[in-house]
Write a protein that holds these residues in place. Structure first.
Motif, PDB file in Angstrom:
ATOM      1  N   ALA A  45       2.589  -3.641  -8.302  1.00  0.00           N
ATOM      2  CA  ALA A  45       1.784  -2.484  -8.660  1.00  0.00           C
ATOM      3  C   ALA A  45       2.238  -1.251  -7.902  1.00  0.00           C
ATOM      4  O   ALA A  45       2.770  -1.347  -6.798  1.00  0.00           O
ATOM      5  CB  ALA A  45       0.320  -2.758  -8.345  1.00  0.00           C
ATOM      6  N   VAL A  46       2.004  -0.104  -8.498  1.00  0.00           N
ATOM      7  CA  VAL A  46       2.201   1.167  -7.805  1.00  0.00           C
ATOM      8  C   VAL A  46       0.893   1.481  -7.111  1.00  0.00           C
ATOM      9  O   VAL A  46      -0.153   1.579  -7.744  1.00  0.00           O
ATOM     10  CB  VAL A  46       2.550   2.300  -8.798  1.00  0.00           C
ATOM     11  CG1 VAL A  46       2.668   3.622  -8.067  1.00  0.00           C
ATOM     12  CG2 VAL A  46       3.817   1.986  -9.547  1.00  0.00           C
ATOM     13  N   ALA A  47       0.953   1.596  -5.800  1.00  0.00           N
ATOM     14  CA  ALA A  47      -0.256   1.900  -5.033  1.00  0.00           C
ATOM     15  C   ALA A  47      -0.458   3.403  -4.929  1.00  0.00           C
ATOM     16  O   ALA A  47      -1.583   3.880  -4.999  1.00  0.00           O
ATOM     17  CB  ALA A  47      -0.171   1.288  -3.642  1.00  0.00           C
ATOM     18  N   ALA A  48       0.616   4.150  -4.759  1.00  0.00           N
ATOM     19  CA  ALA A  48       0.509   5.606  -4.657  1.00  0.00           C
ATOM     20  C   ALA A  48       1.800   6.240  -5.145  1.00  0.00           C
ATOM     21  O   ALA A  48       2.880   5.860  -4.716  1.00  0.00           O
ATOM     22  CB  ALA A  48       0.250   6.021  -3.220  1.00  0.00           C
ATOM     23  N   ALA A  49       1.647   7.177  -6.045  1.00  0.00           N
ATOM     24  CA  ALA A  49       2.762   7.997  -6.511  1.00  0.00           C
ATOM     25  C   ALA A  49       2.294   9.433  -6.368  1.00  0.00           C
ATOM     26  O   ALA A  49       1.507   9.922  -7.163  1.00  0.00           O
ATOM     27  CB  ALA A  49       3.128   7.673  -7.942  1.00  0.00           C
ATOM     28  N   TYR A  50       2.749  10.087  -5.330  1.00  0.00           N
ATOM     29  CA  TYR A  50       2.307  11.440  -5.026  1.00  0.00           C
ATOM     30  C   TYR A  50       3.006  12.429  -5.950  1.00  0.00           C
ATOM     31  O   TYR A  50       4.075  12.135  -6.479  1.00  0.00           O
ATOM     32  CB  TYR A  50       2.595  11.760  -3.561  1.00  0.00           C
ATOM     33  CG  TYR A  50       1.957  10.773  -2.627  1.00  0.00           C
ATOM     34  CD1 TYR A  50       0.580  10.782  -2.416  1.00  0.00           C
ATOM     35  CD2 TYR A  50       2.704   9.799  -1.984  1.00  0.00           C
ATOM     36  CE1 TYR A  50      -0.025   9.861  -1.574  1.00  0.00           C
ATOM     37  CE2 TYR A  50       2.111   8.872  -1.140  1.00  0.00           C
ATOM     38  CZ  TYR A  50       0.752   8.922  -0.949  1.00  0.00           C
ATOM     39  OH  TYR A  50       0.160   8.002  -0.119  1.00  0.00           O
ATOM     40  N   PRO A  51       2.426  13.611  -6.144  1.00  0.00           N
ATOM     41  CA  PRO A  51       3.104  14.619  -6.968  1.00  0.00           C
ATOM     42  C   PRO A  51       4.484  14.933  -6.398  1.00  0.00           C
ATOM     43  O   PRO A  51       4.650  15.039  -5.187  1.00  0.00           O
ATOM     44  CB  PRO A  51       2.187  15.842  -6.856  1.00  0.00           C
ATOM     45  CG  PRO A  51       0.864  15.314  -6.446  1.00  0.00           C
ATOM     46  CD  PRO A  51       1.136  14.068  -5.653  1.00  0.00           C
ATOM     47  N   ARG A  52       5.467  15.060  -7.287  1.00  0.00           N
ATOM     48  CA  ARG A  52       6.843  15.295  -6.851  1.00  0.00           C
ATOM     49  C   ARG A  52       7.035  16.710  -6.370  1.00  0.00           C
ATOM     50  O   ARG A  52       6.494  17.650  -6.913  1.00  0.00           O
ATOM     51  CB  ARG A  52       7.809  15.023  -8.001  1.00  0.00           C
ATOM     52  CG  ARG A  52       7.934  13.546  -8.286  1.00  0.00           C
ATOM     53  CD  ARG A  52       8.988  13.276  -9.287  1.00  0.00           C
ATOM     54  NE  ARG A  52      10.309  13.517  -8.720  1.00  0.00           N
ATOM     55  CZ  ARG A  52      11.422  13.191  -9.331  1.00  0.00           C
ATOM     56  NH1 ARG A  52      11.382  12.612 -10.497  1.00  0.00           N
ATOM     57  NH2 ARG A  52      12.580  13.442  -8.781  1.00  0.00           N
TER      58      ARG A  52
END
Length: 176
Positions: A45-52
């Motif tokens: 799973a993706v836990a956190a994908a912050y804005p690029r």
């Protein structure tokens, strides 16, 4: 005579500093490479994908399953760092059947439980316009109950440059 002597002493001093810095730098890089290890992981799973950001380094945080042996694995936290012109790991496909080979560095400073990760994300999303994010699970992942897990996850850091390859290898493992 004094001018020549001070010039020679200055040159020797500069040479010692440059030589010492070169030895220190090569010693540090060898130490850093010794900590780097090749691991095989399946993304759960993706836990956190912050804005690029287009100016600074970016990162994604994954919950992954590290393959230790044929029938042995463990959950880990994988932090994937990449630069603005590089692709995020999730762009290669969030698929449980893919086995990623990466060179990673063990980072004990970011070890945490799944519950701690979830609560940290919810605290970040306390603004009224943002909703707390749920885990975004990989396709065909047999593990869909991450919220019930309480074990402390080992944290590994990797970069886009350390990404090896992804193999399509079906998993014979039973879901946890």
């Amino acid at each position: 005579m004094k001018a020549i002597r001070s010039f020679l002493l200055s040159c020797c001093g500069v040479a010692c500093v440059v030589f010492g810095a070169t030895l220190a730098a090569s010693g540090q890089s060898g130490w850093f490479d010794a900590r780097r290890e090749t691991i095989e992981v399946r993304l759960i799973a993706v836990a956190a994908a912050y804005p690029r950001s287009s100016f600074f380094a970016n990162d994604e945080v994954f919950i992954a399953e590290q393959q230790l042996a044929k029938d042995e694995s463990r959950f880990i936290k994988l932090v994937y760092d990449f630069l603005p012109y590089q692709s995020p790991l999730s762009s290669f496909g969030l698929d449980y059947s893919l086995l990623y080979t990466v060179n990673a560095v063990r980072d004990t400073g970011c070890d945490e439980t799944l519950w701690e990760m979830r609560s940290a994300l919810e605290q970040q999303h306390q603004q009224p316009e943002q909703q707390p994010s749920n885990w975004r699970y990989a396709l065909e992942s047999p593990i869909v109950d991450l919220d019930r897990r309480q074990a402390r996850l080992r944290c590994y850091r990797t970069t886009s440059d350390d990404y090896g390859k992804a193999l399509h290898r079906p998993s014979d493992e039973v879901s946890y």
